[in-house]
Design an enzyme around this catalytic site. Structure first.
Site, PDB file in Angstrom:
ATOM      1  N   LYS A  90       0.856  -1.191   0.000  1.00 14.09           N
ATOM      2  CA  LYS A  90       0.000   0.000   0.000  1.00 14.09           C
ATOM      3  C   LYS A  90       0.884   1.230   0.000  1.00 14.09           C
ATOM      4  CE  LYS A  90      -3.982   2.095   0.537  1.00 14.09           C
ATOM      5  NZ  LYS A  90      -3.794   2.684  -0.805  1.00 14.09           N
ATOM      6  N   LYS A 114       5.499   3.625   8.313  1.00 21.41           N
ATOM      7  CA  LYS A 114       4.317   4.469   8.531  1.00 21.41           C
ATOM      8  C   LYS A 114       3.045   3.625   8.602  1.00 21.41           C
ATOM      9  CE  LYS A 114       4.034   7.891   5.689  1.00 21.41           C
ATOM     10  NZ  LYS A 114       3.710   8.852   4.614  1.00 21.41           N
ATOM     11  N   LYS A 126       5.361   2.069  -3.074  1.00 21.50           N
ATOM     12  CA  LYS A 126       5.270   3.399  -3.665  1.00 21.50           C
ATOM     13  C   LYS A 126       5.474   3.238  -5.157  1.00 21.50           C
ATOM     14  CE  LYS A 126       4.587   7.683  -2.429  1.00 21.50           C
ATOM     15  NZ  LYS A 126       3.805   8.227  -1.304  1.00 21.50           N
ATOM     16  N   ASP A 166      -0.462  10.803  -4.591  1.00 21.51           N
ATOM     17  CA  ASP A 166       0.658  11.492  -3.946  1.00 21.51           C
ATOM     18  C   ASP A 166       0.866  12.751  -4.789  1.00 21.51           C
ATOM     19  OD1 ASP A 166       2.939  11.096  -1.802  1.00 21.51           O
ATOM     20  OD2 ASP A 166       4.010  11.715  -3.581  1.00 21.51           O
ATOM     21  N   THR A 209      -4.944  13.498   5.212  1.00 21.09           N
ATOM     22  CA  THR A 209      -3.528  13.724   5.549  1.00 21.09           C
ATOM     23  C   THR A 209      -3.384  15.054   6.280  1.00 21.09           C
ATOM     24  OG1 THR A 209      -2.958  12.491   3.558  1.00 21.09           O
ATOM     25  CG2 THR A 209      -1.177  13.684   4.652  1.00 21.09           C
ATOM     26  N   SER A 378      -6.964   5.730   3.871  1.00 18.72           N
ATOM     27  CA  SER A 378      -6.987   4.818   2.719  1.00 18.72           C
ATOM     28  C   SER A 378      -7.296   3.405   3.210  1.00 18.72           C
ATOM     29  CB  SER A 378      -5.639   4.813   2.005  1.00 18.72           C
ATOM     30  OG  SER A 378      -5.537   5.893   1.113  1.00 18.72           O
TER      31      SER A 378
HETATM   32  P1  NDP Z   1       0.251  17.834  -4.334  1.00 18.16           P
HETATM   33  O1  NDP Z   1       0.746  17.491  -5.683  1.00 18.16           O
HETATM   34  O2  NDP Z   1      -1.209  17.981  -4.114  1.00 18.16           O
HETATM   35  O3  NDP Z   1       0.963  19.184  -3.819  1.00 18.16           O
HETATM   36  C1  NDP Z   1       2.348  19.278  -3.738  1.00 18.16           C
HETATM   37  C2  NDP Z   1       2.717  20.680  -3.303  1.00 18.16           C
HETATM   38  O4  NDP Z   1       4.107  20.724  -3.063  1.00 18.16           O
HETATM   39  C3  NDP Z   1       2.436  21.717  -4.368  1.00 18.16           C
HETATM   40  O5  NDP Z   1       2.178  22.955  -3.770  1.00 18.16           O
HETATM   41  C4  NDP Z   1       3.758  21.736  -5.143  1.00 18.16           C
HETATM   42  O6  NDP Z   1       4.010  22.942  -5.851  1.00 18.16           O
HETATM   43  C5  NDP Z   1       4.758  21.574  -4.025  1.00 18.16           C
HETATM   44  N1  NDP Z   1       5.960  20.917  -4.535  1.00 18.16           N
HETATM   45  C6  NDP Z   1       6.047  19.708  -5.127  1.00 18.16           C
HETATM   46  N2  NDP Z   1       7.298  19.438  -5.501  1.00 18.16           N
HETATM   47  C7  NDP Z   1       8.013  20.516  -5.151  1.00 18.16           C
HETATM   48  C8  NDP Z   1       9.382  20.839  -5.265  1.00 18.16           C
HETATM   49  N3  NDP Z   1      10.259  19.988  -5.831  1.00 18.16           N
HETATM   50  N4  NDP Z   1       9.779  22.032  -4.752  1.00 18.16           N
HETATM   51  C9  NDP Z   1       8.900  22.892  -4.184  1.00 18.16           C
HETATM   52  N5  NDP Z   1       7.586  22.635  -4.058  1.00 18.16           N
HETATM   53  C10 NDP Z   1       7.162  21.466  -4.529  1.00 18.16           C
HETATM   54  O7  NDP Z   1       0.872  16.728  -3.357  1.00 18.16           O
HETATM   55  P2  NDP Z   1       0.410  16.334  -1.883  1.00 18.16           P
HETATM   56  O8  NDP Z   1      -0.113  17.528  -1.169  1.00 18.16           O
HETATM   57  O9  NDP Z   1      -0.429  15.127  -1.994  1.00 18.16           O
HETATM   58  O10 NDP Z   1       1.796  15.882  -1.239  1.00 18.16           O
HETATM   59  C11 NDP Z   1       2.654  16.775  -0.537  1.00 18.16           C
HETATM   60  C12 NDP Z   1       3.621  15.986   0.328  1.00 18.16           C
HETATM   61  O11 NDP Z   1       2.877  15.208   1.282  1.00 18.16           O
HETATM   62  C13 NDP Z   1       4.525  14.981  -0.391  1.00 18.16           C
HETATM   63  O12 NDP Z   1       5.750  14.885   0.285  1.00 18.16           O
HETATM   64  C14 NDP Z   1       3.757  13.681  -0.247  1.00 18.16           C
HETATM   65  O13 NDP Z   1       4.599  12.546  -0.381  1.00 18.16           O
HETATM   66  C15 NDP Z   1       3.246  13.836   1.164  1.00 18.16           C
HETATM   67  N6  NDP Z   1       2.100  12.996   1.528  1.00 18.16           N
HETATM   68  C16 NDP Z   1       0.941  13.050   0.814  1.00 18.16           C
HETATM   69  C17 NDP Z   1      -0.133  12.273   1.195  1.00 18.16           C
HETATM   70  C18 NDP Z   1      -1.463  12.363   0.526  1.00 18.16           C
HETATM   71  O14 NDP Z   1      -2.405  11.754   1.037  1.00 18.16           O
HETATM   72  N7  NDP Z   1      -1.620  13.115  -0.550  1.00 18.16           N
HETATM   73  C19 NDP Z   1      -0.023  11.315   2.315  1.00 18.16           C
HETATM   74  C20 NDP Z   1       1.223  11.415   3.052  1.00 18.16           C
HETATM   75  C21 NDP Z   1       2.240  12.205   2.632  1.00 18.16           C
HETATM   76  P3  NDP Z   1       3.882  22.945  -7.460  1.00 18.16           P
HETATM   77  O15 NDP Z   1       2.435  22.915  -7.748  1.00 18.16           O
HETATM   78  O16 NDP Z   1       4.557  24.204  -7.862  1.00 18.16           O
HETATM   79  O17 NDP Z   1       4.615  21.729  -7.940  1.00 18.16           O
END
Ligand code: NDP
Length: 446
Positions: A90, A114, A126, A166, A209, A378
């Site tokens: 998962k 986790k 992943k 993600d 999250t 999830s």
């Molecule tokens: P989204 O794609 O919805 O949002 C990602 C955000 O982070 C955007 O604002 C994006 O900006 C920014 N971002 C991404 N890559 C970069 C980078 N290289 N440098 C600067 N900013 C960046 O993703 P999520 O909100 O789902 O995920 C965010 C984090 O949380 C990740 O680390 C993910 O692994 C983690 N996570 C997510 C979960 C989920 O349920 N969605 C669960 C647990 C952890 P831009 O639009 O400009 O790219």
């Protein structure tokens, strides 16, 4: 560095060259786990940590698709099936140009611990692709998702491997992926989570999250007789996790003053109120625009190319991506009086930053503990799919909340030091490790 950790890491690096973020994630865990293993030699003889760092299976595949100009594009698809000892694989799918084998191995490794922390029966995985959904039309995203799933469907299933979203994979992408899976396999099953409410999704999954991060943060503050009410909070990111983290912080009485994207940060000292947050939801999820537009719309400061960590706050919540908070950022936060850092993203803080937080004995929680609410919900979606019976919003939220409280208690159990300081890094790593390690001992050398 502890010489035992150094020796372990030297072997790992030689075996997995060039995968720096994977090395970083394993090292952070090894520093807590190796001393624990020394005290519990049964784990040492069975080489549990060595096996945890070796994926059970890695699938890499070509993803050809046709863009709107009629040209062929080729991306690379991955699925890392890391560990299935406590349940089906998962973990999310990430679509971002920075995706490599090493990035996904770090995420899959973190995911195993986790998922164990959530107490639900889920193994670690992943996947994703170097495909960049940014700037692509809906039709292009659909064609890519269909091609990606055409291969991935051979390797997943509701009792085998259940991917989710993600970075770059939200409701739209999960819809296209599910549609193609169903078409090819001719079965309507809970093979992906984060599905739409009308077709098997769980209420509260989109929020989970971010809400979970705020719930976990509240528990951390409670250990010092405090709460989120009245706190100034800086959040990075403006995607799924950041959006709902801000929403819950507002509900709990905090004032969130920043959000960001990969181009820059907005600083709104009056706070991102629910009305202003509605603008962000529309901007990011419907129009797919840049956070800069928030500053233009509401007339606040925009810090081009900057991250939020130089802005004074009580609590910081990094919710964007890995290594977005380095040693200098950590120092700036500490100098400005920040006393709690609660991670929403996976591994947003570098090892140097983490060491500074732990040395300063502030409240610091690693993502594998504080962002586990997403995968936990999830897991609840999988349960509802198996029962073919949905729960109410209140019921899912209440379960999410109690899972976050439970994870916090586990961190305290394994991380509380004699002086009362709670080392959440140690607590989360050992807490996640024990269940997986015991199951691995029971199941033999597989
Ligand atoms: P989204 O794609 O919805 O949002 C990602 C955000 O982070 C955007 O604002 C994006 O900006 C920014 N971002 C991404 N890559 C970069 C980078 N290289 N440098 C600067 N900013 C960046 O993703 P999520 O909100 O789902 O995920 C965010 C984090 O949380 C990740 O680390 C993910 O692994 C983690 N996570 C997510 C979960 C989920 O349920 N969605 C669960 C647990 C952890 P831009 O639009 O400009 O790219």
């Amino acid at each position: 560095m502890d010489p035992r950790v150094e020796q372990f890491m030297a072997k790992l690096k030689a075996k997995n060259p060039g995968e720096e973020v994977f090395h970083q994630a394993v090292q952070e865990v090894a520093e807590s786990i190796i001393p624990y293993i020394e005290e519990n030699p049964k784990y040492k003889h069975a080489k549990i940590l060595e096996r945890l760092a070796e994926p059970e299976r890695v699938i890499i595949f070509r993803v050809p698709w046709i863009n709107d100009k009629g040209e062929l594009e080729i991306n690379r698809g991955f699925r890392i099936q890391m560990n299935s000892v406590i349940g089906p694989y998962k973990g999310g799918l990430r679509f971002h140009p920075t995706v490599t084998l090493g990035v996904l191995k770090f995420l899959a490794f973190e995911q195993t611990l986790k998922n164990s922390l959530t107490t639900l029966p889920m193994g670690g995985a992943k996947g994703g692709s170097d495909f960049d959904p940014k700037g692509k039309s809906d039709n292009e995203v659909m064609r890519f998702c269909q091609s990606f799933m055409t291969e991935l469907q051979r390797h997943i299933g509701p009792d085998t491997d259940v991917p989710a979203g993600d970075i770059g994979v939200g409701a739209r992408e999960i819809g296209f992926l599910f549609g193609q899976y169903k078409r090819l396999r001719n079965e309507f099953t809970g093979v992906l989570t984060g599905k739409g409410i009308e077709w098997g999704g769980s209420l509260i999954r989109p929020e989970a999250t971010g809400y979970g991060v705020a719930y976990f943060c509240s528990e951390m503050l409670k250990t010092r007789g405090d709460s989120l009410a009245g706190k100034t909070v800086t959040v990075s990111g403006s995607g799924n996790v950041a959006q709902y983290c801000v929403e819950k912080c507002n509900q709990l009485g905090a004032k969130v003053v920043t959000m960001s994207d990969s181009n820059g940060t907005i600083y709104d000292p009056d706070g991102i109120s629910p009305e202003k947050l509605a603008f962000v939801f529309e901007l990011k999820n419907e129009r797919r625009g840049r956070i800069k537009e928030y500053a233009e719309h509401f007339g606040c400061q925009y810090l081009e190319g900057k991250r939020p960590w130089n802005i004074k706050c009580d609590v910081a919540m990094p919710c964007a991506t890995q290594n977005e908070l380095d040693g200098n950022d950590a120092q700036a936060l500490l100098d400005n009086g920040c006393f709690c850092v609660c991670e929403g993203a996976n591994m947003p803080s570098t090892i140097e930053a983490i060491n500074k937080f732990v040395a300063a004995k502030i409240l610091y929680s690693p993502g594998k503990a504080s962002n586990a609410g997403g995968v936990a919900t999830s897991g609840l979606e999988m349960t509802q799919n198996s029962m073919r019976l949905p729960w109410t919003k209140e019921e899912v939220d209440q379960r999410l909340h109690s899972i976050m409280i439970n994870i916090h208690q586990t961190c305290v159990k394994y991380g509380k030091q004699e002086d009362g300081f709670i080392n959440y890094v140690k607590g989360a790593n050992i807490g996640g490790f024990v269940k997986v390690a015991n199951a691995m001992l029971a199941q033999g050398y597989v």
